[in-house]
Enzyme design. Sequence first.
Site, PDB file in Angstrom:
ATOM      1  N   TYR A  10       0.861  -1.194   0.000  1.00 42.29           N
ATOM      2  CA  TYR A  10       0.000   0.000   0.000  1.00 42.29           C
ATOM      3  C   TYR A  10       0.894   1.240   0.000  1.00 42.29           C
ATOM      4  CZ  TYR A  10      -4.217   2.706   1.421  1.00 42.29           C
ATOM      5  OH  TYR A  10      -5.272   3.579   1.486  1.00 42.29           O
ATOM      6  N   CYS A  11       0.692   2.131  -0.978  1.00 39.04           N
ATOM      7  CA  CYS A  11       1.389   3.411  -1.071  1.00 39.04           C
ATOM      8  C   CYS A  11       2.901   3.190  -1.058  1.00 39.04           C
ATOM      9  CB  CYS A  11       0.914   4.340   0.048  1.00 39.04           C
ATOM     10  SG  CYS A  11       1.507   6.037  -0.101  1.00 39.04           S
ATOM     11  N   VAL A  12       3.631   3.831  -0.146  1.00 40.44           N
ATOM     12  CA  VAL A  12       5.083   3.663  -0.114  1.00 40.44           C
ATOM     13  C   VAL A  12       5.445   2.227   0.250  1.00 40.44           C
ATOM     14  CG1 VAL A  12       5.369   4.386   2.297  1.00 40.44           C
ATOM     15  CG2 VAL A  12       7.245   4.693   0.706  1.00 40.44           C
TER      16      VAL A  12
END
Length: 601
Positions: free
Chosen positions: A337-339
Amino acid sequence: MADNRQHPMLQYIIENPEAFAQNLSKTAESAAKALAAYLEPREKGEVKQDSNDELTGIIKTLGQVGEYWISDPQRSVEAQSRLMTGYIDLWNSSLKRMMGETAAPAAEAAPRDKRFADPDWNDNQFFDFIKQIYLITSKWAEDLVVEAEGLDEHTRHKAEFYVTQISNALSPSNFLLTNPELLRLTVESNGENLVKGMQHLAEDIKAGHGDVKIRMTDTSKFALGENLGLTPGKVISENDVCQVIQYDPATPDVLKRPLLIVPPWINKFYILDLTPEKSYIKWAVDQGHTVFVISWVNPDERQAQKSFEHYMKEGILNTLDVIKRATRQQEVNAIGYCVGGTLLAVTLAYMAAKGDERIKTATFFTTQVDFTNAGDLRVFVDEEQISMLEKKMAEQGYLDGSKMSAAFNMLRSNDLIWSYVVNNYLKGKDPFPFDLLYWNSDSTRMPAANHSFYLRNCYLENNLAKGEMVIDGEKLDLGKVTIPIYNLATREDHIAPPLSVFVGSKCFGGPVDYVLSGSGHIAGVVNPPSRNKYQFWTGGKPEGELDSWIKSAEEHPGSWWPHWDAWIRQQDATTAKARKPGAYRMKILGDAPGSYVANRI
């Protein structure tokens, strides 16, 4: 009430001057407490004096825009004439209204602009005049940036961002005497709203240790392990970087491949385990996945030198070893998720270089691997700003979580900053209890080495997409990642724009299913099927232009979660008996959600 309709300004006249004066006195007392809360940590040396570097950078950027218009007298006159023309149009339309004639407004707010929702912004000529002056001036300033020639793309992007921030801050909706709703509330309550608002401000400055920590929700209504992060599970491993949580099975049989979730370390993992009805983790367990989650440490100076490589090895690769010991299964489905997704992509490229084939499918939630179209966060990334940030991080070994939180909030400052300033400090209201905003305020620190590597290699130099990132001596090539990928973007994402995710899909060497969800970076992901909200789009391969892909994509109502589960089963639907935490003599260290996530700033 009838008189107020006949004489609209009567509603802004104070009816109890004595009570109003008493409340103004109380407001002044609370203002003094707020000032003391601001000064005390600075006088004790607990807070360093604010640097002027950021302000200098803003002035320098906007100065380049101003230089273009001032350097040529004709352009300067043109700019001034354009603004004066707008004001003259407003004056003429206002005179017509005063004479009882119908007149089209010189400027109108966007239909979805919540700042000017009160009827008096249109019905009361005084407030309508103030509103239109603001709209004309802010639009004029924005146009100056757009039309300034000779600016490089990054400078123009920064200038647009700074002008927007200044414009949002100076909105008449943010000030007592120019906001009809605030003025009316102050008169009706004899200033009690100001008393409560100033009390809130003093409390928030004290909570922020000398800085304003704007409350977005009633934090007293939430507690991890009580009404958030309730999915049953156990911590089965921990090191200096993370804890590993294995969740209790909810079905007699499960998919043979365990599911590893790699959340971002910019915030805490329980965004995927909020209340039970919103929990993606609980839902995945209920569908028959054996779920393992990495819970990142909230770092301090001890993790200063923990880099991307450490997070990869001590985070993802170590967790894969843990999963094998806990389940006797080597093949894994992974989510980033994301970074956390960027780190997962880096790890996949590293594993491909090493011949490590344990991860068989990868799912990315709002993840960027190509940062060419990375959106407004790029405003904060250039050599000058990164060097300044690295200097600050070197002093304490990490970036304070409040700095990252402020940067994200600025991307939507009207919604995430100024609306709360008005509600908390001018209306004097308590914010509504909302689990998502409780999580949003629960920020984490960034290790110096990790954050510096991320900013330089991803945002500044885009080395991962270029095939030039080096980890542990290995030059990484995403083209060698050939496993099936489910790549989720969200349509209103300001952090990982859908175009950025779409372009990044082309970096991988295997099949990529690009899926576009409605809403934004969080709500577009945390969208349980039971709520039947939003929609998502599926289509062909992520090739060509995004707009063309969207036009030919198929729209589906509701949540994308079942679509993802079906996709996982298409890759391998083999089942096995459910595995409980602690099997195969795995030591249990504690209950979920664990101790790392409970460490608040």
